[in-house]
Every structure is written in structure tokens, then in C-alpha cells.
Design an enzyme around this catalytic site. Structure first.
Site, PDB file in Angstrom:
ATOM      1  N   ILE A  19       0.827  -1.159   0.158  1.00  0.00           N
ATOM      2  CA  ILE A  19      -0.018   0.095   0.059  1.00  0.00           C
ATOM      3  C   ILE A  19       0.772   1.348   0.061  1.00  0.00           C
ATOM      4  O   ILE A  19       0.629   2.254  -0.948  1.00  0.00           O
ATOM      5  CB  ILE A  19      -0.894   0.055   1.145  1.00  0.00           C
ATOM      6  CG1 ILE A  19      -1.864  -1.372   1.217  1.00  0.00           C
ATOM      7  CG2 ILE A  19      -1.872   1.277   1.333  1.00  0.00           C
ATOM      8  CD1 ILE A  19      -2.865  -1.273   2.393  1.00  0.00           C
ATOM      9  N   SER A  72      14.640   4.399  10.399  1.00  0.00           N
ATOM     10  CA  SER A  72      13.433   3.519  11.103  1.00  0.00           C
ATOM     11  C   SER A  72      12.480   4.355  11.958  1.00  0.00           C
ATOM     12  O   SER A  72      12.803   5.242  12.616  1.00  0.00           O
ATOM     13  CB  SER A  72      14.161   2.651  12.183  1.00  0.00           C
ATOM     14  OG  SER A  72      13.160   1.982  13.135  1.00  0.00           O
ATOM     15  N   VAL A  73      11.159   3.949  11.888  1.00  0.00           N
ATOM     16  CA  VAL A  73      10.078   5.011  12.526  1.00  0.00           C
ATOM     17  C   VAL A  73      10.559   4.478  14.109  1.00  0.00           C
ATOM     18  O   VAL A  73       9.847   5.325  14.882  1.00  0.00           O
ATOM     19  CB  VAL A  73       8.816   4.312  12.308  1.00  0.00           C
ATOM     20  CG1 VAL A  73       8.419   4.918  10.889  1.00  0.00           C
ATOM     21  CG2 VAL A  73       8.473   2.968  12.537  1.00  0.00           C
ATOM     22  N   SER A 151      -6.471  -0.534  11.705  1.00  0.00           N
ATOM     23  CA  SER A 151      -6.896  -1.657  11.305  1.00  0.00           C
ATOM     24  C   SER A 151      -8.063  -2.293  11.690  1.00  0.00           C
ATOM     25  O   SER A 151      -8.726  -1.880  12.723  1.00  0.00           O
ATOM     26  CB  SER A 151      -5.831  -2.859  11.597  1.00  0.00           C
ATOM     27  OG  SER A 151      -5.924  -4.022  11.461  1.00  0.00           O
ATOM     28  N   TYR A 164      -0.979  -6.443  17.623  1.00  0.00           N
ATOM     29  CA  TYR A 164      -1.390  -5.488  16.493  1.00  0.00           C
ATOM     30  C   TYR A 164      -2.662  -4.523  16.941  1.00  0.00           C
ATOM     31  O   TYR A 164      -2.517  -3.487  16.615  1.00  0.00           O
ATOM     32  CB  TYR A 164      -1.394  -6.262  15.173  1.00  0.00           C
ATOM     33  CG  TYR A 164      -1.831  -5.850  14.150  1.00  0.00           C
ATOM     34  CD1 TYR A 164      -0.648  -4.973  13.387  1.00  0.00           C
ATOM     35  CD2 TYR A 164      -3.040  -6.046  13.373  1.00  0.00           C
ATOM     36  CE1 TYR A 164      -0.793  -4.569  12.067  1.00  0.00           C
ATOM     37  CE2 TYR A 164      -3.217  -5.340  12.234  1.00  0.00           C
ATOM     38  CZ  TYR A 164      -2.126  -4.759  11.551  1.00  0.00           C
ATOM     39  OH  TYR A 164      -2.223  -4.148  10.427  1.00  0.00           O
ATOM     40  N   GLY A 165      -3.599  -5.338  17.296  1.00  0.00           N
ATOM     41  CA  GLY A 165      -4.780  -4.686  17.970  1.00  0.00           C
ATOM     42  C   GLY A 165      -4.734  -3.606  18.622  1.00  0.00           C
ATOM     43  O   GLY A 165      -5.323  -2.646  18.896  1.00  0.00           O
ATOM     44  N   LYS A 168      -3.078  -0.812  17.055  1.00  0.00           N
ATOM     45  CA  LYS A 168      -3.937   0.085  15.800  1.00  0.00           C
ATOM     46  C   LYS A 168      -5.181   0.665  16.563  1.00  0.00           C
ATOM     47  O   LYS A 168      -5.364   1.665  16.127  1.00  0.00           O
ATOM     48  CB  LYS A 168      -4.482  -1.204  14.884  1.00  0.00           C
ATOM     49  CG  LYS A 168      -3.278  -1.708  14.074  1.00  0.00           C
ATOM     50  CD  LYS A 168      -2.725  -0.695  13.141  1.00  0.00           C
ATOM     51  CE  LYS A 168      -2.024  -1.005  12.102  1.00  0.00           C
ATOM     52  NZ  LYS A 168      -1.107  -0.079  11.386  1.00  0.00           N
ATOM     53  N   ALA A 196      -6.626  -5.240   2.176  1.00  0.00           N
ATOM     54  CA  ALA A 196      -5.681  -5.186   1.026  1.00  0.00           C
ATOM     55  C   ALA A 196      -5.078  -6.477   1.029  1.00  0.00           C
ATOM     56  O   ALA A 196      -4.265  -6.998   2.066  1.00  0.00           O
ATOM     57  CB  ALA A 196      -4.884  -4.049   0.618  1.00  0.00           C
ATOM     58  N   ALA A 197      -4.641  -7.182  -0.148  1.00  0.00           N
ATOM     59  CA  ALA A 197      -3.685  -8.181  -0.391  1.00  0.00           C
ATOM     60  C   ALA A 197      -2.082  -7.634  -0.356  1.00  0.00           C
ATOM     61  O   ALA A 197      -1.770  -7.166  -1.529  1.00  0.00           O
ATOM     62  CB  ALA A 197      -4.046  -9.011  -1.445  1.00  0.00           C
ATOM     63  N   ARG A 199       2.231  -8.025   1.171  1.00  0.00           N
ATOM     64  CA  ARG A 199       2.907  -9.094   2.173  1.00  0.00           C
ATOM     65  C   ARG A 199       2.598  -9.258   3.472  1.00  0.00           C
ATOM     66  O   ARG A 199       3.057 -10.380   4.027  1.00  0.00           O
ATOM     67  CB  ARG A 199       4.649  -8.906   1.809  1.00  0.00           C
ATOM     68  CG  ARG A 199       4.735  -7.501   2.493  1.00  0.00           C
ATOM     69  CD  ARG A 199       6.245  -7.392   2.136  1.00  0.00           C
ATOM     70  NE  ARG A 199       6.704  -6.057   2.767  1.00  0.00           N
ATOM     71  CZ  ARG A 199       7.865  -6.015   3.388  1.00  0.00           C
ATOM     72  NH1 ARG A 199       9.088  -6.964   3.305  1.00  0.00           N
ATOM     73  NH2 ARG A 199       8.402  -4.725   3.838  1.00  0.00           N
TER      74      ARG A 199
END
Length: 299
Positions: A19, A72-73, A151, A164-165, A168, A196-197, A199
């Protein structure tokens, strides 16, 4: 009306593929000068490559202007240096898209603390660092457009993605506060929840769905959210040509009687407390206090 980014300067993190690459290419196609930031690591955050350089070459081959950045962020000094180099080259920063991310999916019982910490650091802390690095510049310009990447996992939950949750949904809170703080300086802050698809999701989507969920189909919603005409404090979900809005809502609530201000009273009125009829979408946290005061005054 055509949305143009002519004379705008944009930074896109995690823009070496997926993306982020699609954002960078379309911003450049619409006239923006683009900083393509990417470590080029694997989706678990390890390794490095020259993916950002390849995207820059694509943009230049199409007649656009771009530069690569490998910062790097997770390192604030590297984000500050990226912004300094951008201003040295192009004088300003108008747009920041916080897109960089990694996955370390495991059920919570199997998840190591380090897996939790790193995912939160890349997504949440990394977005805060990149945003902090551009914030004063945007305030001085009286113009800024910032996009966070949330997300469905953060908004609604998903098995195996506690780290991750958490990150996000944290970005939703960051968005809401920065939208309030940035308003007086024409800094608009929004959120995108992509489907989205890429990696990052390559083992989630079946082969037949890859074209349907192409990363490019997230771009229209995201670029609208960083345009001059953008709203602020908005979360959109986008994928496969479908765009929807997501909101944090508040029900009308119940004023418990003096003899009901106990767990049993909450249980008794739980259905009424959670009744979504007439719920609202607060624009600031003060509206929760406003609801309480309204109930106490009989409204």
C-alpha cells in the site's frame, strides 16, 4: 473536481512495497514530491533491502520527484533527520502518511513480551515519532495533513493479533487528540483501516482474491484524507472499491437511582445502558462528562 498535490511535499513511511508504494506512486502522479521511507525488512521487522530506491526510480521514470529514506520509525532521531533532509531539499512537509508496520502474530498465550512490545513500538510509537518530527513544521506552515493506519483488528478485534490490535486502536486515540490539537493550525489528522492483499496479509487472502483486494484500491480513500479538502478526526475503512466509516460511539446512558449505584443496579439496567438507539459520535472526550452532567441535571 480533480484532487491535485502539485507543489506539496509528502512523506510516506513503509513505502517500499504494498500500500505504501501505491500511495507514493499516486501522490507523485498527482504532482507531489515524495519521500519514500522504508527499511525494506521482512514483515516481522527483520532484515533490510533497497526497496525504497526502486520506488524512487519508478517515480522518476514517470517524470516525478522523489527521494528515498531508510530511517526506522522506531528511532526518533532518524525521523527528525528524515524531516530535516526533506526540508533541506524541498523547503516544507505538507503530508505524512504513517504506513510502516510489521506483524508478529501468535495467540496471546504463545506471544512473547518482546513480540508485543516491538509491534506496538513500530505501529504506535513509530507513528507518534514520525508525526512528532513533522508537527512543528506543519504548525509553522499553518498546513498539514497526517494519516494514521489503523486496522479492523484494532477497531473490532481478531484472533492471534493482540499486539497488533492494541497498537492499531491506540492510533485511533492518537488521531483523535492530534486532530483537536492541530485544528487551529490547519493540521488535519485522519485514519485509514485498509483491506488489501499485501505481503503483510499474503497468507490471509486466497489466490483468487488477490486482484480484487489490490493495494491500489485503498489509495482513493487515503489520498482524499490527506488532500486540501480532507475532513479531520475521521476513520475510513477501504478495500476492493468499498469505503466505509468507523466511529467510536456513546449511548444515551442511564442515571442510576441512589439505591442502585452498585453492581446489581448496573446489571438491572444493563440492557438500557447498552441500548444503541440515539447513540452519538463524540468529537472530544469532554462529551462524556457532558453526558453525565446532563443526566444529573435531568436532561
Amino acid at each position: 473536481m480533480t484532487i491535485s498535490f502539485k507543489d506539496r511535499v509528502a512523506i510516506v513511511t513503509g513505502a517500499g512495497g504494498g500500500i505504501g508504494r501505491a500511495y507514493a506512486l499516486e501522490l507523485a502522479r498527482r504532482g507531489a514530491k515524495v519521500v519514500v521511507n522504508d527499511l525494506g525488512g521482512a514483515r516481522d521487522g527483520t532484515g533490510h533491502s533497497d526497496m525504497a530506491l526502486q520506488v524512487v526510480e519508478e517515480i522518476k521514470a514517470a517524470g516525478g520527484e522523489a527521494m528515498s529514506n531508510g530511517g526506522s520509525v522506531t528511532e526518533y532521531d532518524q525521523m527528525a533527520e528524515m524531516v530535516a533532509k526533506t526540508k533541506e531539499a524541498w523547503g516544507r512537509v505538507d503530508i505524512l502518511i504513517n504506513n510502516a508496520g510489521i506483524l508478529r502474530d501468535k495467540s496471546f498465550t504463545k506471544m512473547e513480551p518482546a513480540d508485543f512490545e516491538l509491534v506496538v513500538k513500530v505501529h504506535l510509537i513509530g507513528s507518534a515519532y514520525a508525526t512528532k518530527a513533522v508537527w512543528d513544521t506543519m504548525r509553522e506552515q499553518n498546513y498539514g495533513r497526517i494519516l494514521m493506519t489503523s486496522s479492523s483488528t484494532g477497531l473490532y478485534g481478531n484472533f492471534g493479533q493482540a499486539n497488533y490490535g492494541a497498537a492499531k486502536l491506540g492510533l485511533v486515540g492518537l488521531t483523535k487528540t492530534l486532530a483537536i490539537e492541530g485544528a487551529k493550525n490547519n493540521i488535519k489528522v485522519n485514519n485509514i483501516a485498509p483491506v488489501a492483499a499485501t505481503r503483510m496479509t499474503e497468507d490471509i487472502f486466497p489466490e483468487a482474491a488477490l486482484a480484487l483486494f489490490a493495494p491500489e484500491l485503498v489509495v482513493p480513500a487515503s489520498l482524499y484524507l490527506v488532500s486540501e479538502e480532507a475532513p479531520t478526526n475521521t476513520t475510513l475503512g477501504a478495500g476492493a472499491g468499498v469505503v466505509h466509516a468507523a466511529n467510536v460511539t456513546m449511548t444515551n446512558g442511564v442515571l442510576l437511582g441512589a439505591d442502585e449505584r452498585n453492581p446489581e443496579g448496573v446489571a438491572k439496567h444493563f440492557a438500557e445502558i447498552t441500548d444503541r438507539a440515539g447513540e452519538t459520535v463524540p468529537q472530544t472526550g469532554a462529551e462524556q462528562s457532558g453526558l453525565v452532567m446532563g443526566k444529573l441535571s435531568g436532561n
